[in-house]
Scaffold this motif. Structure first.
Motif, PDB file in Angstrom:
ATOM      1  N   ALA A  11       0.699  -1.243   0.041  1.00  0.00           N
ATOM      2  CA  ALA A  11       0.001  -0.008  -0.076  1.00  0.00           C
ATOM      3  C   ALA A  11       0.767   1.230  -0.102  1.00  0.00           C
ATOM      4  O   ALA A  11       0.753   2.216  -0.539  1.00  0.00           O
ATOM      5  N   PHE A  12       2.019   1.247   0.707  1.00  0.00           N
ATOM      6  CA  PHE A  12       2.951   2.358   0.699  1.00  0.00           C
ATOM      7  C   PHE A  12       3.546   2.539  -0.886  1.00  0.00           C
ATOM      8  O   PHE A  12       3.736   3.604  -1.092  1.00  0.00           O
ATOM      9  N   ARG A  14       2.360   1.579  -3.674  1.00  0.00           N
ATOM     10  CA  ARG A  14       0.914   2.354  -4.424  1.00  0.00           C
ATOM     11  C   ARG A  14       1.023   3.887  -4.087  1.00  0.00           C
ATOM     12  O   ARG A  14       0.897   4.427  -5.158  1.00  0.00           O
ATOM     13  N   HIS A  15       0.855   4.130  -2.819  1.00  0.00           N
ATOM     14  CA  HIS A  15       0.726   5.600  -2.614  1.00  0.00           C
ATOM     15  C   HIS A  15       2.013   6.566  -3.335  1.00  0.00           C
ATOM     16  O   HIS A  15       1.457   7.393  -3.764  1.00  0.00           O
ATOM     17  N   ASP A  18       1.633   6.922  -6.951  1.00  0.00           N
ATOM     18  CA  ASP A  18       0.550   7.914  -7.296  1.00  0.00           C
ATOM     19  C   ASP A  18       1.139   9.297  -7.090  1.00  0.00           C
ATOM     20  O   ASP A  18       0.602  10.110  -7.846  1.00  0.00           O
ATOM     21  N   TYR A  19       1.870   9.562  -6.064  1.00  0.00           N
ATOM     22  CA  TYR A  19       2.480  10.778  -5.824  1.00  0.00           C
ATOM     23  C   TYR A  19       3.616  11.183  -6.392  1.00  0.00           C
ATOM     24  O   TYR A  19       3.643  12.337  -7.135  1.00  0.00           O
ATOM     25  N   SER A  25       9.267   6.828  -8.421  1.00  0.00           N
ATOM     26  CA  SER A  25       9.023   6.042  -7.284  1.00  0.00           C
ATOM     27  C   SER A  25       9.997   4.896  -7.098  1.00  0.00           C
ATOM     28  O   SER A  25      10.521   4.362  -6.099  1.00  0.00           O
ATOM     29  N   PRO A 200      -1.854   2.107   6.481  1.00  0.00           N
ATOM     30  CA  PRO A 200      -2.925   3.331   6.120  1.00  0.00           C
ATOM     31  C   PRO A 200      -3.649   3.703   7.143  1.00  0.00           C
ATOM     32  O   PRO A 200      -3.718   4.874   7.440  1.00  0.00           O
ATOM     33  N   ASN A 235       4.053  11.002   3.307  1.00  0.00           N
ATOM     34  CA  ASN A 235       2.593  11.423   2.879  1.00  0.00           C
ATOM     35  C   ASN A 235       2.245  12.797   3.272  1.00  0.00           C
ATOM     36  O   ASN A 235       2.695  13.322   4.063  1.00  0.00           O
ATOM     37  N   LYS A 237      -0.727  13.828   3.951  1.00  0.00           N
ATOM     38  CA  LYS A 237      -1.789  13.618   5.198  1.00  0.00           C
ATOM     39  C   LYS A 237      -0.915  14.129   6.627  1.00  0.00           C
ATOM     40  O   LYS A 237      -1.486  14.824   7.329  1.00  0.00           O
TER      41      LYS A 237
END
Length: 469
Positions: A11-12, A14-15, A18-19, A25, A200, A235, A237
């Motif tokens: 999941a990390f 993928r994030h 995306d960024y 990446s 997440p 991230n 967030k």
């Protein structure tokens, strides 16, 4: 570098894709599998370098990259506080302070352990300011205290408090550093366990915790002062979204920090109510350092300033102003620009000009250490009658401080002898002089011994002793 059980979380990945996009990446993921770069920051109050230890960190005058990681535990200079082993990205705070010409006054490092940023702030302030180094976790506060003592400048108060305990100190600090607890994505190559703990959901928990910390402390900055918010994660967030929260909830102005293109630092922007606020990102595939994010905000000049006045009577459950000031000045030959306090019979010193600020802080905070603990006066006799047996019993904290130790003889040791001393082992003392002796290595104090003639008492703290061979 990473084992199968410590793979980067899917999941990390993928994030990040995306960024940053697919190509960049992959560069980051590759960098996270490489060995981390070791760097140190020199203590300018203790060590004047005749030769550079390595390549200088571009954004930190006292920071240096090392070609390899030595055994710091077996280096007496490390124990003497000659340098601090600090990740290079976080040294960017040094560049920020110089760029904004941060006013020297009362600073707060809110989440301070183990002490990298606190020792940096301490050096910047010198004798022109007071630093409050706070840590909420008690065991980590003890580590922070030890590192502050080794640094030795005597301009720091170590506290052990939750951020909410600072509520009564609105407008008190000229600079506030919040290096918030985070999900640790930026430390994935230094701390493989952080990979296993990441999720997440953990990011959401960290972001909520950070927002609570910011809500509790955003108003602590005085008019014209600065707030530095940082994390060691990637991230948005935990980074830009918290920058947005700060900007919306408190009256802050944006601050832009100049960076050189060759440094590899990525500047980001967040627009809030027509103003652009800036963040600075450190990626391991772009800089010689770990993942890091930091932003700088300024409090408007018309904001609140907490009034501080010298108290006629200082009252505290455990701490009191010392009535032995003149005697201490006489015994130690110190300048008369300090205030002295007593705690459990031991005498502490702090610069006079910020003593009122210190006394104000003690109303709200759990103080673990402050200034320099000097020691005790023994053999003074009843009724203050001074006998010939009166003597000053110095502390290890006094030994490691940058204060001059007048009236004490020094004893320079070889590296082998110094390591024996740091292990609290027996070794042949290369002198016949009796009494208190200040042990030094390469002219830097390590601590005390007392030569009794028929035996030697090693006063290096038992809890600090080296166990490694």
């Amino acid at each position: 570098m990473s084992e199968a059980s410590h793979k980067l979380p899917v999941a990390f990945q993928r994030h990040i894709e995306d960024y940053l996009g697919a190509s960049e990446s992959q560069e980051l993921f590759k960098a996270l599998e490489q060995d981390p770069q070791t760097s140190i920051r020199i203590n300018p109050s203790k060590r004047k370098l005749e030769s550079l230890p390595g390549q200088q960190v571009p954004w930190a005058k006292s920071g240096y990259f090392l070609e390899s990681r030595p055994s710091f535990t077996l280096d007496p200079l490390f124990h003497a506080g000659a340098y601090y082993v600090q990740e290079s990205s976080s040294m960017f705070i040094s560049h920020i302070l110089e760029s904004i010409q941060a006013p020297k006054g009362i600073y707060l490092d809110l989440c301070a352990a183990p002490g990298g940023k606190s020792t940096l702030l301490s050096s910047y302030l010198g004798q022109d300011g007071l630093l409050v180094a706070n840590e909420v976790i008690k065991s980590r506060a003890n580590i922070l205290k030890e590192n502050v003592i080794k640094w030795g400048l005597g301009n720091t108060v170590v506290t052990n408090n939750d951020p909410s305990h600072f509520e009564g100190l609105e407008g008190f600090f000229d600079l506030l550093v919040i290096d918030a607890p985070c999900s640790g994505e930026g430390m994935f190559r230094k701390d493989l366990q952080a990979r296993d703990e990441w999720s997440p959901e953990h990011v959401e928990i960290c972001a909520a915790r950070q927002e609570r910390i910011l809500n509790d402390t955003g108003a602590l900055v005085a008019a014209g002062g600065y707030l530095l918010y940082s994390t060691c994660t990637f991230n948005a967030k935990e980074n830009e979204e918290n920058l947005r929260y700060l900007s919306e909830e408190f009256a802050f102005e944006p601050v832009r920090i100049p960076v050189q293109p060759e440094w590899g630092i990525v500047e980001t922007e967040v627009e809030v109510e027509g103003s652009v606020f800036y963040g600075y990102r450190f990626y391991p595939h772009k800089v010689k350092g770990e993942g890091f994010f930091i932003t700088v905000l300024k409090r408007p000049e018309d904001a609140y300033v907490h009034p501080v006045k010298k108290q006629k009577d200082f009252r505290h459950p455990f701490l009191s102003r010392s009535g032995q000031k003149n005697r201490v000045l006489e015994l130690l030959g110190l300048e008369d620009n300090f205030e002295f306090y007593e705690l459990k019979g031991s005498i502490f010193l702090i610069d006079s000009w910020y003593a009122p600020h210190f006394e104000q802080l003690t109303k709200y905070l759990n103080v673990k250490y402050f200034g320099v603990e000097l020691g005790k006066i023994s053999g003074s006799g009843k009724g203050g009658d001074r006998s010939n047996n009166e003597q000053f019993l110095p502390t290890h904290e006094f030994a490691l401080s940058i204060l001059e130790k007048k009236g004490f003889s020094t004893l320079e040791l070889s590296k082998e002898q110094a390591l024996s001393y740091l292990r609290k082992e027996d070794f042949d003392l290369p002198t016949s002089e009796e009494g208190w002796l200040l042990i030094t290595f390469q002219s830097l104090p390590l601590g005390w011994v007392k030569n009794m003639g028929n035996r030697i008492n090693n006063y290096y703290p038992k809890d600090w002793r080296i166990r490694m061979r």
